[in-house]
Write an enzyme that holds these catalytic residues in place. Structure first.
Site, PDB file in Angstrom:
ATOM      1  N   THR A 210      30.648  54.024  54.862  1.00 20.19           N
ATOM      2  CA  THR A 210      32.006  53.512  54.748  1.00 20.19           C
ATOM      3  C   THR A 210      32.125  52.699  53.472  1.00 20.19           C
ATOM      4  OG1 THR A 210      31.380  51.609  56.118  1.00 20.19           O
ATOM      5  CG2 THR A 210      32.408  53.480  57.231  1.00 20.19           C
ATOM      6  N   ASP A 211      33.321  52.718  52.876  1.00 25.33           N
ATOM      7  CA  ASP A 211      33.560  52.013  51.625  1.00 25.33           C
ATOM      8  C   ASP A 211      33.804  50.528  51.877  1.00 25.33           C
ATOM      9  OD1 ASP A 211      33.239  54.274  50.095  1.00 25.33           O
ATOM     10  OD2 ASP A 211      35.358  54.820  50.193  1.00 25.33           O
ATOM     11  N   ARG A 212      33.993  49.823  50.797  1.00 29.35           N
ATOM     12  CA  ARG A 212      34.209  48.387  50.868  1.00 29.35           C
ATOM     13  C   ARG A 212      35.436  48.065  51.721  1.00 29.35           C
ATOM     14  NH1 ARG A 212      35.644  45.354  45.405  1.00 29.35           N
ATOM     15  NH2 ARG A 212      37.469  46.702  45.646  1.00 29.35           N
ATOM     16  N   VAL A 214      35.964  48.662  54.801  1.00 37.13           N
ATOM     17  CA  VAL A 214      36.207  49.571  55.930  1.00 37.13           C
ATOM     18  C   VAL A 214      35.329  49.157  57.105  1.00 37.13           C
ATOM     19  CG1 VAL A 214      36.101  51.965  56.713  1.00 37.13           C
ATOM     20  CG2 VAL A 214      36.834  51.440  54.374  1.00 37.13           C
TER      21      VAL A 214
END
Length: 695
Positions: A210-212, A214
């Site tokens: 997951t990205d920043r 999230v």
């Protein structure tokens, strides 16, 4: 037919000539190669297919690096790649020594691997490499005293709130979910001290990255773990922050990989229902939608698609905006109205580049090497001052200005706050209040702030109409199936096979929920795998299709080869609900080995997961939206951007964007030519009549 075949033959020999020049023209110092076009071979076979690449030097290097590899190269990348002038020529400057290009088949992979390993060892011995922030160093005496303990391959189930973290994937210098999890495993004794400096030693693999910013109610990592202690889960959680929880683990086969054996993933996106309101009629996008609907003779159809919200802005103006403006001084009132609707919204004093990124990775890839905007580009661009680029034969190449429109958009800080912008995702702490140089707000700034809050309050009081909600679901249904999602990620070419993804379901919750007087809608997407930013871009596209009264056929057009700008929605509302391991669990049920292994899933932790999701994820999302008005800032800023990137959402469709971009390019060229002529004249004047220096 003959003309097409002849063109392909010509392109084939152009490619061979370029390849031969690169293979045989070697230099130990510098070489410069000027070309007019590059042929990108997409398929090697009996009948070759070509695509002509016109444009930036980055495109040229991407092609060259796609079919050849670097050898004996200092930085493993070109020193400089530029596009001189306005013509189609591409200038590639290559600096290196020895053999630079070679055919893939001649690669000595073992030699390169050994050389890399030797280089890494020398760097560690010389103390060049910094110790990663997640690593725990122990003395040799502690390592010797620990002894060896048996390890088992396990699947660890966990959940986390991503706020304040630079994403899931471990990073040597940034705070990440995996970094804190790894340190917690070491501190609890689940990973031996000998392996405490490198997750690879424990075969550490994540299911979904997951990205920043999230969140994840359920995610899974696989690793070799010491599980002798029956209270190991409790001990791990004692060494983790409250926003990261380990639910439990299941022993798995020795070959188990959380990434490779995952069947699919289910994500949820929470979005306020006011995001489906149409743009303000006096915003740039709002005016253009009406004008282009008239041009396409579709004004009646446009108004019919906006029927259930047709009176919202008129009522808001009469009930909230007009009384407020009437209470102001007449001069201030006029300035406020002009600043709110007529001026280009200024997001940040940075002019972003519209060049496409050089490469991308799957959203579930094991190694994240792409230089995304999360890592390298300004997080909040000034989308109001960026120049337009011409459209290429493949589509709107300049419309890959998603690097400009992609970044999370927040409004400028008020002059009364500390200088700079707070990172919208990580929420970096501000300096203590006493250290800030605060200046009082001007009357105009005060009035603008109050009017903005009035409009936000009116939008939050909106309750979505059942007809509008049904249209949202109808739009989301267009994602179901296998489609080419090259427009829903970064730096994917339309003909890239990896851009095709399978979406099983994409649904909107039938009943919105009301939190802090704001109505929220839950969107859930179940897909096999997702590319970087794909879900957030899908949410943005669906929201704009609804709010712009755009025909749903535009969804199908977005899967074609035209390159469209699709900004990514804020990460605040996105969370990974759970990964799915149905195939593994079915195979496990047929396993007759007698080894005790449990099903991989979150069913037995359902109560804990729901409580954590409500406390650490949902409440965090609602709290941060209430504090920062993230979704209002995102859509309001895009509505005011005076650029043609989003005009494909109008009744005219994609031709509107292509046409306006072509006009802007011609205008930019005239302005640049005039500026260049003025600069030449100015320098002549200065040399003749200017200062002669000190002596």
């Amino acid at each position: 037919m003959t003309q097409t075949f002849s063109r392909r033959i010509v392109l084939y020999f152009m490619h061979r000539l370029l390849a031969l020049r690169l293979l045989h023209h070697q230099s130990k110092h510098t070489r410069r190669l000027e070309i007019d076009s590059i042929v990108d071979i997409r398929n090697f076979g009996s009948f070759l297919q070509y695509r002509r690449v016109l444009g930036s030097g980055a495109s040229a290097v991407n092609f060259l690096r796609s079919y050849y590899h670097w050898q004996q190269w200092d930085n493993r990348k070109p020193v400089a790649v530029t596009r001189p002038g306005l013509g189609p020529g591409v200038e590639v400057l290559v600096v290196g020594s020895g053999q630079i290009w070679d055919d893939r088949s001649g690669a000595d992979k073992r030699a390169r691997t050994e050389a890399t390993q030797e280089s890494n060892k020398r760097r560690k011995l010389d103390g060049v490499d910094k110790v990663p922030i997640y690593a725990t160093k122990f003395s040799q005496e502690e390592l010797d005293a620990e002894g060896r303990r048996p390890k088992k391959k396990v699947a660890v189930m966990l959940g986390y709130a991503g706020s304040g973290y630079k994403g899931m994937q471990i990073n040597n210098e940034e705070k990440t979910i995996e970094g804190d999890l790894f340190k917690g495993l070491v501190a609890a004794g689940a990973i031996s001290k000998a392996n405490a400096d490198d997750p690879k030693k424990s075969s550490f693999v994540r299911c979904a990255r997951t990205d920043r910013g999230v969140h994840a109610a359920g995610n899974i990592v696989s690793l070799k773990m010491i599980i002798e202690d029956k209270d190991i889960v409790k001990k791990i959680n004692e060494h983790l922050p409250p926003q990261i929880r380990v639910w439990g683990f299941e022993q798995a086969k020795g070959s188990f990989s959380a990434y490779q054996l995952c069947d699919s993933r289910i994500y949820e996106y929470l979005i306020p229902t006011y995001c489906f309101l149409p743009p303000h009629p006096e915003s740039f996008l709002g005016r253009e939608l009406v004008n282009l609907a008239k041009e396409a003779d579709d004004l009646a159809g446009y108004e019919d698609r906006q029927l259930e919200v047709s009176t919202f802005w008129k009522e808001t103006e009469e009930m909230h905006v007009k009384p407020f403006l009437d209470s102001l001084d007449p001069e201030i009132s006029a300035e406020v109205h002009r600043a709110l609707y007529e001026e280009q919204p200024k997001i940040l004093d940075v002019e972003p580049s519209l060049e496409p990124l050089e490469q991308t990775q799957d959203a579930s890839a094991e190694v994240r090497t792409v230089p995304t905007e999360v890592q390298a580009t300004p997080e909040v661009p000034n989308i109001g001052t960026t120049k337009k680029q011409p459209a290429s034969e493949e589509g709107l190449r300049s419309a890959d200005s998603t690097q400009a429109l992609d970044s999370p958009i927040s409004e400028p800080r008020q002059s009364g706050s500390c200088s700079g912008l707070v990172d919208e995702q990580s929420k970096e702490a501000e300096p203590p209040e006493e250290t800030c140089q605060r200046s009082p707000l001007s009357p105009l700034e005060t009035a603008l702030k109050q009017l903005k809050n009035t409009i936000i309050t009116a939008k939050k009081n909106y309750r979505i109409h059942p007809t509008r909600l049904a249209r949202v679901q109808s739009v989301l249904s267009n994602y179901t199936g296998t489609h080419n999602f090259h427009n829903y990620t970064i730096a994917k070419l339309p003909r890239d096979p990896s851009a095709k993804r399978v979406i099983k379901t994409f649904t909107a919750g039938p009943t919105p929920i009301l939190i802090n007087n704001t109505e929220w809608l839950s969107l859930k997407v179940h897909g096999q795998s997702f590319m970087m930013h794909q879900i957030r871009k899908m949410v943005t596209m669906a929201a704009f299709i609804v709010r712009c009264g755009c025909p749903e056929r535009r969804m199908q057009e977005s899967y074609a080869h035209e390159k469209l700008t699709v900004p990514k929605a804020p990460s605040l509302g996105l969370l990974l609900e759970r990964p799915v391991f149905d195939t593994y669990n079915r195979d496990l049920a047929r396993d007759t080995s007698g080894i005790e292994r449990g099903r991989i899933g979150f069913e037995k932790y359902e109560t804990e997961v729901q409580e954590f999701k409500q406390r650490e994820i949902y409440e965090r999302i609602f709290r941060e939206e209430e504090k920062d008005d993230t979704f209002h800032s995102f859509f309001a800023a895009l509505d005011g951007v005076r650029r043609p990137d989003l005009l494909y959402l109008s009744s005219v469709g994609i031709p509107a964007t292509k046409r306006e971009m072509a006009v802007n390019v011609r205008t930019d060229r005239r302005v640049e030519s005039a500026a260049a002529a003025a600069a030449v004249g100015g320098s002549d004047e200065e040399s003749e009549g200017g200062d002669q220096g000190d002596g």
